[in-house]
Design an enzyme around this catalytic site. Structure first.
Site, mmCIF file in Angstrom:
data_model
loop_
_atom_site.group_PDB
_atom_site.id
_atom_site.type_symbol
_atom_site.label_atom_id
_atom_site.label_comp_id
_atom_site.label_asym_id
_atom_site.label_seq_id
_atom_site.Cartn_x
_atom_site.Cartn_y
_atom_site.Cartn_z
ATOM 1 C CG ASP A 14 -1.901 1.034 1.146
ATOM 2 O OD1 ASP A 14 -2.075 1.760 0.099
ATOM 3 O OD2 ASP A 14 -2.667 1.175 2.067
ATOM 4 C CD GLU A 109 -5.518 -0.726 -1.568
ATOM 5 O OE1 GLU A 109 -5.249 -1.451 -0.667
ATOM 6 O OE2 GLU A 109 -6.450 0.081 -1.695
#
Length: 366
Positions: A14, A109
């Site tokens: 992420d 992500e």
């Protein structure tokens, strides 16, 4: 520890405050300053905020004028989505150096299955460290990562040591990790659901685990089964390189609020036309139409209808959207309208349901 379900080595990567970080990297004058990607006008909305801005309570989807009120020194930057996509593609290429099993969730992500990887590295933890370092070396941006036996736990773990950190939840630590986890940290538990759980005395994973499957299904519907299994570390969904979309939608924010349904009909037609183009591009159709209405006070309302057949044509979409619009009176003037189509004919069933388990015993070097 023995698990009665497939064990994998999953990494969830992420990027840290991605849009804002790209802007700060490309314009060094913005480094260390509270910035918001989006509009600061009365009609503007924050798309992303730097960590410096988040300290003042600035968040994505917040009205620009509220963000500015919270942080008077906030600097607004116009979004550059082509640039974000360019950086995202270079990051994705790094992922493919390690595995072809990459499932992007958005530009910033993705899940990676490194159970078997191109580097022959048995440690998912070390792979995550290498990937984060390569991202920094090639883009100047930092990323956080979560590493564990399935997608659910990896995603929860990636948020633990943000920014620029990572957390590994080893197989033997999964149960204790989940039991101690604040229910608000469970992926899929939103603010409303969390408040409902609080009222039921559910504050942690351990509290959730005490509830029976029947109770959770009765209380939370289909989500109840999901909660029952994930709190036990069971989430068998594989990393899917080609994610099948759950829904396709289009929406518009208006320069001025609309106060009557009559003024919204042309807007809905344009939105339906855009949705038709997106459906045709992916060669899909769906059965469930949802009308999204955001009012001038930023409250959100959705109205849905499921048809007995698949549709993808503008006229049929618009006809149902109009029906939903007139379904009940508007609560206020409207700043945004959106139409989405779900229950798509492109959706495929999971290769294994969460109840279907196989007995495995693996010693994983995480």
């Amino acid at each position: 520890m023995d698990f009665d379900f497939p064990l994998r080595k999953i990494i969830h990567v992420d990027m840290d405050a991605f849009y804002a970080s790209v802007e700060q990297h490309d314009n060094p004058e913005l480094k260390g300053k509270p910035i918001a990607v989006g509009g600061g006008s009365k009609r503007g909305v924050v798309s992303a905020a730097s960590y410096e801005a988040r300290k003042f309570g600035v968040r994505s989807a917040m009205a620009g004028y509220i963000a500015k009120r919270n942080c008077p020194d906030l600097v607004f930057v116009k979004p550059r989505f082509d640039r974000y996509k360019e950086v995202s593609n270079s990051i994705r290429n790094i992922f493919f150096e390690y595995t072809d099993l990459v499932e992007p969730l958005s530009l910033d992500e993705a899940y990676l299955d490194v159970t078997e990887n191109k580097k022959g590295n048995p440690s998912a933890t070390l792979i995550a460290q290498e990937i984060r370092q390569k991202i920094f070396d090639s883009t100047g941006l930092t990323a956080s990562a979560g590493i564990s036996i399935n997608k659910f736990i990896a995603k929860v773990a990636s948020d633990y040591n943000k920014p620029n950190g990572q957390k590994t939840v080893n197989p033997e630590a999964v149960i204790s990790f989940l039991e101690e986890l604040d229910i608000r940290k469970f992926y899929g538990v939103g603010k409303v659901t969390a408040e409902k759980m609080y009222k039921l005395g559910i504050f942690t994973g351990k509290d959730l685990k005490k509830k029976s499957l029947e109770f959770l299904e009765e209380t939370f519907g289909k989500s109840g089964k999901y909660y029952y299994y994930v709190v036990r570390g069971i989430h068998n969904s594989p990393v899917k390189p080609h994610r099948v979309p759950k829904s396709v939608g289009a929406e518009r924010t208006f320069s001025e609020n609309l106060s009557s349904e009559i003024f919204m009909l042309d807007k809905l037609e344009n939105i339906a036309a855009e949705l038709e183009r997106r459906l045709q591009k992916s060669n899909i159709s769906g059965k469930t139409i949802t009308l999204k209405i955001k009012y001038s006070d930023f409250t959100l309302q959705t109205r849905s209808k499921t048809l007995p057949y698949f549709i993808g044509q503008k006229d049929l979409i618009l006809e149902t959207a109009k029906e939903l619009l007139y379904q009940s009176p508007l609560q206020n003037s409207v700043r945004l309208l959106g139409i989405s189509l779900a229950n798509l004919n492109a959706e495929k069933k999971e290769e294994k349901s969460q109840e279907e388990t196989i007995s495995v015993q693996l010693q994983f070097d995480f």
